[in-house]
Design an enzyme around this catalytic site. Structure first.
Site, PDB file in Angstrom:
ATOM      1  N   TYR A   1       0.160  -1.020   0.053  1.00  0.00           N
ATOM      2  CA  TYR A   1       0.025   0.636  -0.228  1.00  0.00           C
ATOM      3  C   TYR A   1       0.781   1.243  -0.435  1.00  0.00           C
ATOM      4  O   TYR A   1       0.935   2.060  -0.379  1.00  0.00           O
ATOM      5  CB  TYR A   1      -0.814  -0.026   0.622  1.00  0.00           C
ATOM      6  CG  TYR A   1      -2.328  -1.015   0.540  1.00  0.00           C
ATOM      7  CD1 TYR A   1      -2.027  -2.354   1.539  1.00  0.00           C
ATOM      8  CD2 TYR A   1      -2.859  -0.549   0.318  1.00  0.00           C
ATOM      9  CE1 TYR A   1      -2.894  -3.638   0.792  1.00  0.00           C
ATOM     10  CE2 TYR A   1      -3.924  -0.787   0.023  1.00  0.00           C
ATOM     11  CZ  TYR A   1      -4.354  -2.302   0.069  1.00  0.00           C
ATOM     12  OH  TYR A   1      -5.705  -3.354  -0.350  1.00  0.00           O
TER      13      TYR A   1
ATOM     14  N   ASN B   1     -12.554   2.776  -6.927  1.00  0.00           N
ATOM     15  CA  ASN B   1     -11.241   3.412  -6.238  1.00  0.00           C
ATOM     16  C   ASN B   1     -11.206   4.192  -5.574  1.00  0.00           C
ATOM     17  O   ASN B   1     -11.260   4.473  -4.562  1.00  0.00           O
ATOM     18  CB  ASN B   1     -10.361   4.319  -7.739  1.00  0.00           C
ATOM     19  CG  ASN B   1     -10.997   3.797  -9.846  1.00  0.00           C
ATOM     20  OD1 ASN B   1     -11.303   2.651  -9.593  1.00  0.00           O
ATOM     21  ND2 ASN B   1     -11.177   4.424 -10.112  1.00  0.00           N
TER      22      ASN B   1
ATOM     23  N   HIS C   1     -14.583   2.007  -2.016  1.00  0.00           N
ATOM     24  CA  HIS C   1     -13.715   0.743  -1.363  1.00  0.00           C
ATOM     25  C   HIS C   1     -12.878   1.931  -0.500  1.00  0.00           C
ATOM     26  O   HIS C   1     -11.755   0.729  -0.101  1.00  0.00           O
ATOM     27  CB  HIS C   1     -12.882  -0.158  -2.237  1.00  0.00           C
ATOM     28  CG  HIS C   1     -14.222  -0.869  -3.055  1.00  0.00           C
ATOM     29  ND1 HIS C   1     -13.491  -1.502  -4.208  1.00  0.00           N
ATOM     30  CD2 HIS C   1     -14.880  -1.449  -2.253  1.00  0.00           C
ATOM     31  CE1 HIS C   1     -14.270  -2.059  -4.541  1.00  0.00           C
ATOM     32  NE2 HIS C   1     -15.566  -1.695  -3.758  1.00  0.00           N
TER      33      HIS C   1
ATOM     34  N   CYS D   1      -3.010   7.170  19.941  1.00  0.00           N
ATOM     35  CA  CYS D   1      -2.752   6.044  20.510  1.00  0.00           C
ATOM     36  C   CYS D   1      -1.156   5.665  20.634  1.00  0.00           C
ATOM     37  O   CYS D   1      -1.089   4.390  21.320  1.00  0.00           O
ATOM     38  CB  CYS D   1      -3.915   5.109  20.833  1.00  0.00           C
ATOM     39  SG  CYS D   1      -4.241   3.695  19.848  1.00  0.00           S
TER      40      CYS D   1
ATOM     41  N   GLY E   1     -14.915   2.175 -17.002  1.00  0.00           N
ATOM     42  CA  GLY E   1     -12.896   1.858 -16.462  1.00  0.00           C
ATOM     43  C   GLY E   1     -13.929   0.338 -15.330  1.00  0.00           C
ATOM     44  O   GLY E   1     -12.755   0.421 -14.083  1.00  0.00           O
ATOM     45  N   THR E   2     -14.025  -0.872 -15.502  1.00  0.00           N
ATOM     46  CA  THR E   2     -14.489  -1.737 -14.035  1.00  0.00           C
ATOM     47  C   THR E   2     -15.184  -2.598 -14.907  1.00  0.00           C
ATOM     48  O   THR E   2     -15.862  -2.958 -16.112  1.00  0.00           O
ATOM     49  CB  THR E   2     -15.512  -1.611 -13.159  1.00  0.00           C
ATOM     50  OG1 THR E   2     -15.211  -2.501 -11.670  1.00  0.00           O
ATOM     51  CG2 THR E   2     -17.080  -1.137 -13.346  1.00  0.00           C
TER      52      THR E   2
HETATM   53  C1  BV8 Z   1     -17.857  -8.682   0.887  1.00  0.00           C
HETATM   54  C2  BV8 Z   1      -9.316  -2.967  -1.973  1.00  0.00           C
HETATM   55  C3  BV8 Z   1     -19.246  -9.294   2.831  1.00  0.00           C
HETATM   56  C4  BV8 Z   1      -8.335  -1.917  -1.794  1.00  0.00           C
HETATM   57  C5  BV8 Z   1     -10.311  -4.377  -3.072  1.00  0.00           C
HETATM   58  C6  BV8 Z   1     -17.415 -14.914  -4.827  1.00  0.00           C
HETATM   59  C7  BV8 Z   1     -15.987 -15.512  -4.380  1.00  0.00           C
HETATM   60  C8  BV8 Z   1     -15.349 -15.127  -3.527  1.00  0.00           C
HETATM   61  C9  BV8 Z   1     -15.993 -13.781  -2.577  1.00  0.00           C
HETATM   62  C10 BV8 Z   1     -16.320 -13.430  -2.922  1.00  0.00           C
HETATM   63  C11 BV8 Z   1     -17.655 -13.971  -4.265  1.00  0.00           C
HETATM   64  N1  BV8 Z   1     -18.713 -12.773  -4.226  1.00  0.00           N
HETATM   65  C12 BV8 Z   1     -18.678 -12.078  -3.989  1.00  0.00           C
HETATM   66  C13 BV8 Z   1     -17.465 -12.148  -2.696  1.00  0.00           C
HETATM   67  C14 BV8 Z   1     -16.945 -11.386  -2.343  1.00  0.00           C
HETATM   68  C15 BV8 Z   1     -15.876 -10.512  -2.741  1.00  0.00           C
HETATM   69  C16 BV8 Z   1     -16.068 -10.468  -4.709  1.00  0.00           C
HETATM   70  O1  BV8 Z   1     -16.338  -9.761  -5.217  1.00  0.00           O
HETATM   71  N2  BV8 Z   1     -14.864 -10.532  -5.085  1.00  0.00           N
HETATM   72  C17 BV8 Z   1     -14.850 -11.427  -6.612  1.00  0.00           C
HETATM   73  C18 BV8 Z   1     -13.682 -11.172  -6.999  1.00  0.00           C
HETATM   74  C19 BV8 Z   1     -15.560 -12.031  -7.048  1.00  0.00           C
HETATM   75  N3  BV8 Z   1     -16.832  -9.066  -2.412  1.00  0.00           N
HETATM   76  C20 BV8 Z   1     -15.572  -8.569  -0.923  1.00  0.00           C
HETATM   77  O2  BV8 Z   1     -14.739  -9.192   0.093  1.00  0.00           O
HETATM   78  C21 BV8 Z   1     -16.340  -7.373  -0.242  1.00  0.00           C
HETATM   79  N4  BV8 Z   1     -16.995  -7.865   0.781  1.00  0.00           N
HETATM   80  O3  BV8 Z   1     -18.519  -8.887   0.350  1.00  0.00           O
HETATM   81  O4  BV8 Z   1     -18.207  -8.819   1.879  1.00  0.00           O
HETATM   82  C22 BV8 Z   1     -19.361  -8.487   4.394  1.00  0.00           C
HETATM   83  C23 BV8 Z   1     -20.573  -7.873   3.830  1.00  0.00           C
HETATM   84  C24 BV8 Z   1     -21.353  -7.225   5.132  1.00  0.00           C
HETATM   85  C25 BV8 Z   1     -20.330  -7.069   6.084  1.00  0.00           C
HETATM   86  C26 BV8 Z   1     -19.575  -7.907   6.307  1.00  0.00           C
HETATM   87  C27 BV8 Z   1     -19.043  -8.494   4.735  1.00  0.00           C
HETATM   88  C28 BV8 Z   1     -15.351  -5.851  -0.635  1.00  0.00           C
HETATM   89  C29 BV8 Z   1     -15.167  -5.832  -1.509  1.00  0.00           C
HETATM   90  C30 BV8 Z   1     -13.637  -4.157  -1.950  1.00  0.00           C
HETATM   91  C31 BV8 Z   1     -12.488  -5.830  -2.142  1.00  0.00           C
HETATM   92  N5  BV8 Z   1     -11.186  -4.615  -2.402  1.00  0.00           N
HETATM   93  N6  BV8 Z   1      -9.316  -3.518  -3.090  1.00  0.00           N
HETATM   94  C32 BV8 Z   1      -7.599  -1.780  -2.788  1.00  0.00           C
HETATM   95  O5  BV8 Z   1      -6.748  -2.168  -2.511  1.00  0.00           O
HETATM   96  O6  BV8 Z   1      -8.579  -1.506  -4.343  1.00  0.00           O
HETATM   97  S1  BV8 Z   1     -11.473  -4.912  -4.476  1.00  0.00           S
HETATM   98  C33 BV8 Z   1     -10.878  -4.049  -6.177  1.00  0.00           C
HETATM   99  O7  BV8 Z   1     -10.967  -4.874  -7.190  1.00  0.00           O
HETATM  100  C34 BV8 Z   1      -9.858  -3.100  -6.322  1.00  0.00           C
HETATM  101  O8  BV8 Z   1     -11.438  -1.943  -4.776  1.00  0.00           O
HETATM  102  C35 BV8 Z   1     -11.144  -2.727  -7.682  1.00  0.00           C
HETATM  103  O9  BV8 Z   1     -11.391  -1.272  -7.259  1.00  0.00           O
HETATM  104  C36 BV8 Z   1     -11.904  -3.710  -7.716  1.00  0.00           C
HETATM  105  C37 BV8 Z   1     -12.937  -3.669  -9.020  1.00  0.00           C
HETATM  106  O10 BV8 Z   1     -11.636  -3.388  -9.779  1.00  0.00           O
HETATM  107  P1  BV8 Z   1     -11.422  -2.936 -10.632  1.00  0.00           P
HETATM  108  O11 BV8 Z   1     -11.653  -1.179 -11.206  1.00  0.00           O
HETATM  109  O12 BV8 Z   1     -12.707  -3.588 -11.987  1.00  0.00           O
HETATM  110  O13 BV8 Z   1     -10.373  -2.787 -11.618  1.00  0.00           O
HETATM  111  P2  BV8 Z   1      -9.889  -3.733 -12.599  1.00  0.00           P
HETATM  112  O14 BV8 Z   1      -8.680  -4.037 -13.129  1.00  0.00           O
HETATM  113  O15 BV8 Z   1     -10.441  -5.639 -12.068  1.00  0.00           O
HETATM  114  O16 BV8 Z   1     -11.068  -3.780 -13.990  1.00  0.00           O
HETATM  115  C38 BV8 Z   1     -10.223  -2.248 -14.944  1.00  0.00           C
HETATM  116  C39 BV8 Z   1     -11.207  -2.116 -15.922  1.00  0.00           C
HETATM  117  O17 BV8 Z   1     -10.789  -0.775 -16.597  1.00  0.00           O
HETATM  118  C40 BV8 Z   1     -10.770  -3.249 -17.538  1.00  0.00           C
HETATM  119  O18 BV8 Z   1     -12.533  -3.794 -18.095  1.00  0.00           O
HETATM  120  C41 BV8 Z   1     -10.419  -2.464 -18.119  1.00  0.00           C
HETATM  121  O19 BV8 Z   1     -10.796  -2.862 -19.732  1.00  0.00           O
HETATM  122  C42 BV8 Z   1     -11.289  -1.359 -18.027  1.00  0.00           C
HETATM  123  N7  BV8 Z   1      -9.583  -0.822 -18.818  1.00  0.00           N
HETATM  124  C43 BV8 Z   1      -8.672  -0.604 -18.980  1.00  0.00           C
HETATM  125  N8  BV8 Z   1      -8.146   0.943 -19.634  1.00  0.00           N
HETATM  126  C44 BV8 Z   1      -8.775   1.770 -20.054  1.00  0.00           C
HETATM  127  C45 BV8 Z   1     -10.283   0.895 -18.797  1.00  0.00           C
HETATM  128  N9  BV8 Z   1     -11.633   1.426 -18.843  1.00  0.00           N
HETATM  129  C46 BV8 Z   1     -11.638   2.635 -19.446  1.00  0.00           C
HETATM  130  N10 BV8 Z   1     -10.525   2.948 -20.017  1.00  0.00           N
HETATM  131  C47 BV8 Z   1      -9.785   3.167 -20.188  1.00  0.00           C
HETATM  132  N11 BV8 Z   1      -8.688   3.576 -20.235  1.00  0.00           N
HETATM  133 ZN    ZN Z   2      -4.884   4.979  18.012  1.00  0.00          ZN
END
Ligand code: BV8
Ligand code: ZN
Length: 259
Positions: free
Chosen positions: A63, A98, A127, A162, A199-200
Site C-alpha cells: 500500500y 478506486n 472501497h 494512541c 473502467g470496471t
Molecule cells: C464483501 C481493496 C462481505 C482496496 C478491493 C465469490 C467468491 C469469493 C468472494 C466473493 C464471491 N462473491 C462475492 C465475493 C466477495 C468479494 C468479491 O466480490 N470477490 C470477487 C473477486 C468475486 N467481495 C468482497 O469481499 C467485498 N466485501 O462482500 O464482504 C460482507 C458483507 C457485509 C458485512 C461484512 C462482510 C469487498 C470488496 C472490496 C475488495 N477490495 N480493493 C484496494 O486495494 O484497492 S477490490 C479491487 O477490485 C479494487 O478495489 C478495485 O477497485 C476492484 C474492482 O476492480 P476494477 O476497478 O474493476 O479494476 P480491474 O483492473 O478489475 O478492471 C479495470 C477495467 O478497466 C477493465 O475492465 C479494463 O478493460 C478497463 N480499462 C482499462 N483501461 C481503460 C479501461 N476503461 C476505461 N478506460 C481505460 N483507459
Molecule cells: Zn489509536
C-alpha cells in the site's frame, strides 16, 4: 455515441460508477490488466484482513508503494469531464471503487476553475482511500499522505492518538463496505435514470451490482470500457475506448437535462 448522448441528455438523475480503468490514463496500474497490480501479488495475499494480521509489514509495503505511485499521478481528462458534469448539472452522483483519490483531485480542480463548491463532484468511495488510515487500536480515522516506511515492523505507521498500529482505510476482501457510502450509492442507483459505468471489470461485489439496481428501477446503463464486461450485455450503449478520450467527447455539452 449518439444513443449514449441522448440517454445522458434525457436523464434527470445519473449515477456514475467507476473502477481502476478511469485512472489508467493517469498512469495508475489497474488490478487485472496486463501490468495489473494483482500480477505481482494475489488478492488473497494482500487485500485481506488475514494478510494484514499475518504480515502487516508486507501489506503496508504494497500500500505504501501504491500511495507513492498514485501521489505522483494527476486526474486525466476523463476524471475532469466527470467532475465538470457533476458541477454543471443537478442529479449527478459519482461513486467509485478506486482508492486513488483522483476523482476528489478532479473535483477540487474543476470547482476552483468554476469558483464553485466541489461537494457535488466529490465521489462516494466504496472501497476507501489510500490516503486515509484507521487505527487498529482505538479506531481513530484520519487523512494521511505521508510516505510509508515499511522497511521494518517497528517503523510502520502509528496512530497519532494512541500509538497503535494503523491500517490503510480501504475495504479488503471479506470486509463490509462503509455502510453510509453503500447506502447512499444503492439509493442513488435505484433512483437513477442512467448509470454510466466507466473502467470496471464489474467482477467485485457489491459494487458491480449497482448498475443492475438502476436497470431494475427502470433506468438504463451506458458502459465506457475498451473491453467487454459482464455488464456489456445489459447496457443500452457501449462505448469501446479509453475513458480519458471517450468521456470528454460524451460529456461535452452535457449541460442541464433536456439540452
Ligand atoms: C464483501 C481493496 C462481505 C482496496 C478491493 C465469490 C467468491 C469469493 C468472494 C466473493 C464471491 N462473491 C462475492 C465475493 C466477495 C468479494 C468479491 O466480490 N470477490 C470477487 C473477486 C468475486 N467481495 C468482497 O469481499 C467485498 N466485501 O462482500 O464482504 C460482507 C458483507 C457485509 C458485512 C461484512 C462482510 C469487498 C470488496 C472490496 C475488495 N477490495 N480493493 C484496494 O486495494 O484497492 S477490490 C479491487 O477490485 C479494487 O478495489 C478495485 O477497485 C476492484 C474492482 O476492480 P476494477 O476497478 O474493476 O479494476 P480491474 O483492473 O478489475 O478492471 C479495470 C477495467 O478497466 C477493465 O475492465 C479494463 O478493460 C478497463 N480499462 C482499462 N483501461 C481503460 C479501461 N476503461 C476505461 N478506460 C481505460 N483507459
Ligand atoms: Zn489509536
Amino acid at each position: 455515441m449518439d444513443e449514449a448522448r441522448a440517454l445522458l441528455e434525457a436523464a434527470k438523475s445519473v449515477l456514475v460508477l467507476t473502477g481502476a480503468g478511469v485512472s489508467a490514463e493517469s498512469g495508475v496500474p489497474t488490478f487485472r490488466g496486463e501490468e495489473g497490480l494483482w500480477k505481482s501479488h494475489r488478492p488473497e495475499e494482500l487485500a485481506t484482513p488475514e494478510a494484514f494480521r499475518r504480515d502487516p509489514r508486507l501489506v503496508w509495503e504494497w500500500y505504501g508503494w501504491r500511495r507513492a505511485r498514485v501521489a505522483a499521478c494527476d486526474p486525466n481528462p476523463g476524471h475532469l469531464a466527470l467532475a465538470r458534469m457533476a458541477l454543471t448539472r443537478d442529479g449527478v452522483t459519482i461513486t467509485t471503487q478506486n482508492v486513488d483519490g483522483l476523482h476528489e483531485a478532479a473535483a477540487l480542480e474543476v470547482a476552483r476553475e468554476l469558483d464553485r463548491d466541489p461537494d457535488p463532484a466529490l465521489p462516494l468511495e466504496l472501497h476507501g482511500s489510500l490516503f486515509r488510515v484507521r487505527c487498529t487500536g482505538c479506531g481513530e480515522c484520519y487523512r494521511d499522505r505521508e510516505p510509508v516506511d515499511a522497511s521494518d515492523p517497528e517503523t510502520l505507521p502509528a496512530c497519532r492518538a494512541c500509538g497503535g498500529l494503523l491500517r490503510p482505510d480501504v475495504v479488503w476482501f471479506g470486509e463490509g463496505l462503509p455502510s453510509d457510502v453503500l447506502e447512499r450509492s444503492l439509493r442513488a442507483a435505484r433512483g437513477a435514470d442512467l448509470c454510466l459505468v466507466v473502467g470496471t471489470s464489474a467482477l467485485v461485489q457489491p459494487a458491480a451490482s449497482l448498475p443492475l439496481r438502476t436497470r431494475d428501477g427502470g433506468g438504463r446503463i451506458v458502459e465506457v470500457n475498451p473491453r467487454p464486461t459482464p455488464l456489456s450485455g445489459v447496457a443500452s450503449a457501449v462505448l469501446r475506448g479509453g475513458s480519458g478520450e471517450v468521456l470528454p467527447r460524451l460529456l461535452s455539452g452535457a449541460g442541464a437535462p433536456g439540452g
